[in-house]
Write a protein that holds these residues in place. Sequence first.
Motif, PDB file in Angstrom:
ATOM      1  N   PHE A  50       0.926  -1.273  -0.013  1.00  0.00           N
ATOM      2  CA  PHE A  50       0.074  -0.013   0.000  1.00  0.00           C
ATOM      3  C   PHE A  50       0.941   1.296  -0.127  1.00  0.00           C
ATOM      4  N   THR A  51       0.412   2.442  -0.330  1.00  0.00           N
ATOM      5  CA  THR A  51       0.864   3.782  -0.367  1.00  0.00           C
ATOM      6  C   THR A  51       0.583   4.629   1.220  1.00  0.00           C
ATOM      7  N   GLY A  52       1.588   4.882   1.888  1.00  0.00           N
ATOM      8  CA  GLY A  52       1.276   5.507   3.012  1.00  0.00           C
ATOM      9  C   GLY A  52       1.457   7.230   2.713  1.00  0.00           C
ATOM     10  N   VAL A  53       0.207   8.087   3.433  1.00  0.00           N
ATOM     11  CA  VAL A  53       0.551   9.419   3.766  1.00  0.00           C
ATOM     12  C   VAL A  53       0.570   9.851   5.188  1.00  0.00           C
ATOM     13  N   THR A  54       1.746  10.442   5.640  1.00  0.00           N
ATOM     14  CA  THR A  54       1.977  10.505   7.184  1.00  0.00           C
ATOM     15  C   THR A  54       1.203  12.045   7.698  1.00  0.00           C
ATOM     16  N   THR A  55       1.113  11.867   8.810  1.00  0.00           N
ATOM     17  CA  THR A  55       0.537  12.972   9.767  1.00  0.00           C
ATOM     18  C   THR A  55       1.605  13.803  10.518  1.00  0.00           C
ATOM     19  N   SER A  56       2.909  13.307  10.405  1.00  0.00           N
ATOM     20  CA  SER A  56       3.927  13.870  11.137  1.00  0.00           C
ATOM     21  C   SER A  56       5.229  13.364  10.655  1.00  0.00           C
ATOM     22  N   LYS A  57       6.447  14.058  10.909  1.00  0.00           N
ATOM     23  CA  LYS A  57       7.656  13.658  10.482  1.00  0.00           C
ATOM     24  C   LYS A  57       8.089  12.473  11.005  1.00  0.00           C
ATOM     25  N   ARG A  58       7.681  12.266  12.332  1.00  0.00           N
ATOM     26  CA  ARG A  58       8.051  11.305  12.995  1.00  0.00           C
ATOM     27  C   ARG A  58       7.586   9.987  12.567  1.00  0.00           C
ATOM     28  N   THR A  59       6.129   9.898  12.065  1.00  0.00           N
ATOM     29  CA  THR A  59       5.413   8.758  11.798  1.00  0.00           C
ATOM     30  C   THR A  59       6.136   8.465  10.249  1.00  0.00           C
ATOM     31  N   ALA A  60       6.406   9.574   9.403  1.00  0.00           N
ATOM     32  CA  ALA A  60       6.959   9.297   8.144  1.00  0.00           C
ATOM     33  C   ALA A  60       8.374   8.493   8.270  1.00  0.00           C
ATOM     34  N   SER A  61       9.305   8.751   9.219  1.00  0.00           N
ATOM     35  CA  SER A  61      10.510   8.245   9.454  1.00  0.00           C
ATOM     36  C   SER A  61      10.533   6.900  10.131  1.00  0.00           C
ATOM     37  N   ALA A 102       0.034  16.862  16.523  1.00  0.00           N
ATOM     38  CA  ALA A 102       0.098  16.571  15.218  1.00  0.00           C
ATOM     39  C   ALA A 102      -1.316  16.917  14.605  1.00  0.00           C
ATOM     40  N   LEU A 103      -2.211  17.686  15.508  1.00  0.00           N
ATOM     41  CA  LEU A 103      -3.471  17.698  15.228  1.00  0.00           C
ATOM     42  C   LEU A 103      -3.716  18.394  13.729  1.00  0.00           C
ATOM     43  N   LEU A 104      -2.822  19.286  13.321  1.00  0.00           N
ATOM     44  CA  LEU A 104      -3.062  20.165  12.082  1.00  0.00           C
ATOM     45  C   LEU A 104      -2.905  19.312  10.657  1.00  0.00           C
ATOM     46  N   TRP A 105      -1.877  18.496  10.586  1.00  0.00           N
ATOM     47  CA  TRP A 105      -1.670  17.584   9.590  1.00  0.00           C
ATOM     48  C   TRP A 105      -2.761  16.482   9.691  1.00  0.00           C
ATOM     49  N   GLU A 106      -2.997  15.865  11.072  1.00  0.00           N
ATOM     50  CA  GLU A 106      -3.975  15.020  11.201  1.00  0.00           C
ATOM     51  C   GLU A 106      -5.234  15.334  10.818  1.00  0.00           C
ATOM     52  N   LYS A 107      -5.679  16.572  10.870  1.00  0.00           N
ATOM     53  CA  LYS A 107      -7.086  16.691  10.533  1.00  0.00           C
ATOM     54  C   LYS A 107      -7.065  16.990   8.872  1.00  0.00           C
ATOM     55  N   ILE A 108      -5.964  17.489   8.432  1.00  0.00           N
ATOM     56  CA  ILE A 108      -5.902  17.663   6.751  1.00  0.00           C
ATOM     57  C   ILE A 108      -6.081  16.364   6.331  1.00  0.00           C
ATOM     58  N   GLY A 165      11.352  23.584  29.150  1.00  0.00           N
ATOM     59  CA  GLY A 165      10.615  25.193  29.294  1.00  0.00           C
ATOM     60  C   GLY A 165      10.508  25.993  27.763  1.00  0.00           C
ATOM     61  N   LYS A 166      11.015  25.209  26.616  1.00  0.00           N
ATOM     62  CA  LYS A 166      10.875  25.711  25.212  1.00  0.00           C
ATOM     63  C   LYS A 166       9.516  25.578  24.864  1.00  0.00           C
ATOM     64  N   LYS A 167       8.972  26.390  23.974  1.00  0.00           N
ATOM     65  CA  LYS A 167       7.959  26.568  23.430  1.00  0.00           C
ATOM     66  C   LYS A 167       7.896  25.288  22.379  1.00  0.00           C
ATOM     67  N   VAL A 168       6.711  24.302  22.465  1.00  0.00           N
ATOM     68  CA  VAL A 168       6.568  23.329  21.413  1.00  0.00           C
ATOM     69  C   VAL A 168       6.387  23.800  20.176  1.00  0.00           C
ATOM     70  N   MET A 169       7.101  23.391  19.180  1.00  0.00           N
ATOM     71  CA  MET A 169       7.160  23.734  17.728  1.00  0.00           C
ATOM     72  C   MET A 169       6.319  22.622  16.962  1.00  0.00           C
ATOM     73  N   THR A 170       5.320  22.774  16.277  1.00  0.00           N
ATOM     74  CA  THR A 170       4.502  21.687  15.543  1.00  0.00           C
ATOM     75  C   THR A 170       5.407  21.461  14.176  1.00  0.00           C
ATOM     76  N   ASP A 171       5.218  20.449  13.406  1.00  0.00           N
ATOM     77  CA  ASP A 171       5.805  20.163  12.047  1.00  0.00           C
ATOM     78  C   ASP A 171       5.731  21.348  11.106  1.00  0.00           C
ATOM     79  N   SER A 172       4.527  22.175  11.623  1.00  0.00           N
ATOM     80  CA  SER A 172       4.554  23.337  10.694  1.00  0.00           C
ATOM     81  C   SER A 172       4.847  24.782  11.251  1.00  0.00           C
TER      82      SER A 172
END
Length: 226
Positions: A50-61, A102-108, A165-172
């Motif tokens: 099958f072909t996969g599309v991922t919702t985060s860089k970590r799932t892709a790797s 990961a909610l943004l890429w997940e919802k897309i 204490g750093k701000k969490v940054m999303t994949d975007s």
Amino acid sequence: NLQNELKKEAAIRAAEFVENDTVVGLGTGSTVKFLVDELGRKVREENLSFTGVTTSKRTASQAESLGIKIVSLDSIPRIDLTIDGADQVDNNFNGIKGGGAALLWEKIVATNSKKNIWIVDQSKLVDRIGSFPLPVEVIPFGALHVLNKFEELNLNPALRLTENGKKVMTDSQNYIIDLHLNQIIDPAKLSNQLINTVGVVEHGLFLNVVDKVVVGKKGQPLILEN
Ligand code: DER
């Protein structure tokens, strides 16, 4: 431990829904980690293709390291099935997602999928969603003004920080603000309120998205159909 065993059981059961020559959306989180491991095993041992599309860089790797073919979302016309985790699911199949930022890429991905399945352990099933903090993805520019606005609305917001204490940054490269609400009386109303707040990119209320929820239970996974 038991919770991981139940996550793994749900993941393995959900992997059975993946058919050859389909496009599969792969979610993000600790439950999906078991799913991707199982799909990798099927690719290697059962010639699943099958072909996969991922919702985060970590799932892709993780997927690529297991020999799963990953393509970009915009290179395929549609996604046949997406399998993802969830932080909470209520009796009306409303969900809260985004615990893993990961909610943004997940919802897309989810909203471009013909079918959506969530894999959960029983602790995720609730009568009413809201006791899990609701993640909201915001653009960094003016984020503190969005935080103040949420404070004025008594939404008990907190900017999500890493352990040091750093701000969490999303994949975007956006920030996450978590809303500590205890319970959400009207999810649709809150969803509209949040998405219409300038500076908000997306939020973790997944309403009218999921078709099937696979719940890990000792011995026999439970399948809930929406
Ligand atoms: O962050 C996310 O949206 C994840 O899918 C989350 O909802 C579930 O993560 P878990 O499987 O690690 O509990």
